[in-house]
Design an enzyme around this catalytic site. Structure first.
Site, PDB file in Angstrom:
ATOM      1  N   SER A 116       0.845  -1.205   0.000  1.00 22.62           N
ATOM      2  CA  SER A 116       0.000   0.000   0.000  1.00 22.62           C
ATOM      3  C   SER A 116       0.874   1.247   0.000  1.00 22.62           C
ATOM      4  O   SER A 116       0.395   2.351  -0.277  1.00 22.62           O
ATOM      5  CB  SER A 116      -0.910   0.013   1.234  1.00 22.62           C
ATOM      6  OG  SER A 116      -0.154  -0.219   2.411  1.00 22.62           O
TER       7      SER A 116
ATOM      8  N   ASP B   9       5.219  -7.292   2.528  1.00 26.19           N
ATOM      9  CA  ASP B   9       4.500  -7.705   1.322  1.00 26.19           C
ATOM     10  C   ASP B   9       5.443  -8.070   0.192  1.00 26.19           C
ATOM     11  O   ASP B   9       6.425  -7.356  -0.066  1.00 26.19           O
ATOM     12  CB  ASP B   9       3.623  -6.538   0.822  1.00 26.19           C
ATOM     13  CG  ASP B   9       2.191  -6.656   1.273  1.00 26.19           C
ATOM     14  OD1 ASP B   9       1.764  -7.759   1.683  1.00 26.19           O
ATOM     15  OD2 ASP B   9       1.478  -5.631   1.218  1.00 26.19           O
TER      16      ASP B   9
ATOM     17  N   GLU C  83      -0.401 -12.355  -1.925  1.00 28.15           N
ATOM     18  CA  GLU C  83      -1.831 -12.293  -2.233  1.00 28.15           C
ATOM     19  C   GLU C  83      -2.254 -13.515  -3.059  1.00 28.15           C
ATOM     20  O   GLU C  83      -1.488 -13.982  -3.902  1.00 28.15           O
ATOM     21  CB  GLU C  83      -2.158 -11.014  -3.019  1.00 28.15           C
ATOM     22  CG  GLU C  83      -1.955  -9.759  -2.208  1.00 28.15           C
ATOM     23  CD  GLU C  83      -2.414  -8.494  -2.942  1.00 28.15           C
ATOM     24  OE1 GLU C  83      -3.017  -8.603  -4.023  1.00 28.15           O
ATOM     25  OE2 GLU C  83      -2.146  -7.400  -2.419  1.00 28.15           O
TER      26      GLU C  83
ATOM     27  N   GLU D  28      -9.563  -9.462   3.263  1.00 30.09           N
ATOM     28  CA  GLU D  28      -9.834  -8.053   2.936  1.00 30.09           C
ATOM     29  C   GLU D  28     -11.116  -7.920   2.110  1.00 30.09           C
ATOM     30  O   GLU D  28     -11.347  -8.682   1.153  1.00 30.09           O
ATOM     31  CB  GLU D  28      -8.650  -7.469   2.140  1.00 30.09           C
ATOM     32  CG  GLU D  28      -8.898  -6.016   1.709  1.00 30.09           C
ATOM     33  CD  GLU D  28      -7.654  -5.260   1.278  1.00 30.09           C
ATOM     34  OE1 GLU D  28      -6.550  -5.815   1.326  1.00 30.09           O
ATOM     35  OE2 GLU D  28      -7.817  -4.081   0.904  1.00 30.09           O
TER      36      GLU D  28
HETATM   37  O1  KIV Z   1      -0.538  -3.377   1.470  1.00 28.27           O
HETATM   38  C1  KIV Z   1      -1.147  -3.346   2.560  1.00 28.27           C
HETATM   39  O2  KIV Z   1      -1.050  -2.405   3.336  1.00 28.27           O
HETATM   40  C2  KIV Z   1      -1.984  -4.492   2.890  1.00 28.27           C
HETATM   41  C3  KIV Z   1      -2.959  -4.347   4.029  1.00 28.27           C
HETATM   42  C4  KIV Z   1      -3.963  -3.324   3.733  1.00 28.27           C
HETATM   43  C5  KIV Z   1      -3.563  -5.629   4.419  1.00 28.27           C
HETATM   44  O3  KIV Z   1      -1.911  -5.495   2.263  1.00 28.27           O
END
Ligand code: KIV
Length: 271
Positions: free
Chosen positions: A54, A92, A124, A187
């Site tokens: 994000s 991530d 994901e 989510e």
């Molecule tokens: O990228 C992110 O911040 C996320 C969260 C919103 C779960 O994957």
């Protein structure tokens, strides 16, 4: 009112995450992208610092996360890891860093751990990502899964849309658990489905727009504290308004520089 909720200085680990579900103790996750934020969230008692892709939106100003690179994630993860003492750091895996093959996923997950200081990585996808999750976890790199409104799939979904395909999401959740993930982000789905998936799994679920029935909750730092402008989804609750604090502070500074009140005596060296 309690303003400081830290309960333990013992590091929060992957086994603690599973234990939290057994003991019905909710897991608290907040995104972080830099050193001072990581330090503050860690010291306040957050269990997991999620270095989310994000950051493409809230830090880099893009409309989505698809442009974020592995190098971006390694850099921000290393800043967060430096600020984390107790919290578990989960980073991530960005778009196209794990989709090509399980081997590609393992190689890039390894870089996030070795160069980015991550304790675990997040991927994901459910059934379609299970092979990659299995290969990464077999190398003893813990994996957090992420299903539902997965932001790396927005073009396939036609936008940021709540996901409601119950049969598919139950299959996805099961596939992620069987592949060896230690936790699963849910989510953008109806609360009843979030609760149903949570009850069907032995690993904890972390919800974002997936209702109160999840084993933990995650919010993006910038939403939690109103930092920066942008769309605020329905599921967000803000606990402070940094935009207001920073704007008012900046106006005060401008006024004092222009009036000559800054620097005052206290901010000047004597001869
Ligand atoms: O990228 C992110 O911040 C996320 C969260 C919103 C779960 O994957």
């Amino acid at each position: 009112m309690s303003t400081y909720t830290m309960t333990s200085t013992k590091p929060f680990t992957v086994p603690d995450c599973i234990q939290a579900k057994v003991q019905s103790r909710k897991i608290v996750v907040v995104t972080a992208y830099d050193f001072p934020t990581a330090q503050m969230l860690d010291q306040a008692g957050v269990d997991i610092l999620l270095v989310g892709d994000s950051l493409g939106m809230v830090v880099q100003g893009h409309p989505h996360s698809l442009t974020v690179t592995l190098e971006d994630m390694i850099y921000h993860s290393s800043l967060v890891a430096r600020g984390a003492r107790r919290s578990l750091v989960v980073t991530d895996m960005p778009f196209m860093s794990y989709q090509i093959s399980p081997e590609q996923a393992l190689e890039n997950a390894g870089r996030l751990v070795q160069e980015g200081g991550a304790h675990a990585v997040k991927l994901e996808g459910g059934v379609r990502t299970a092979a990659a999750i299995e290969t990464v976890t077999q190398a003893h790199i813990p994996v957090m899964g992420h299903i539902g409104l997965t932001p790396q799939s927005i073009h396939q979904f036609g936008g940021f849309r709540v996901q409601r395909d119950e049969a598919q999401l139950l299959d996805d959740a099961q596939a992620v658990q069987e592949a060896g993930a230690f936790a699963l982000v849910l989510e953008g789905m109806p609360s009843a489905l979030g609760e149903k998936i949570t009850k069907s799994l032995s690993i904890p679920t972390i919800g974002i727009g997936a209702g109160a029935g999840c084993d933990g909750q995650v919010l993006v730092f910038h939403d939690l504290f109103q930092y920066g402008v942008g769309h605020r989804p329905k599921f967000v609750k803000s606990y402070a308004n940094l935009n207001q604090v920073i704007t008012e502070g900046t106006r005060h500074f401008i006024d004092e520089v222009r009036s000559g009140a800054f620097p005052g005596e206290a901010q000047q060296y004597s001869s």
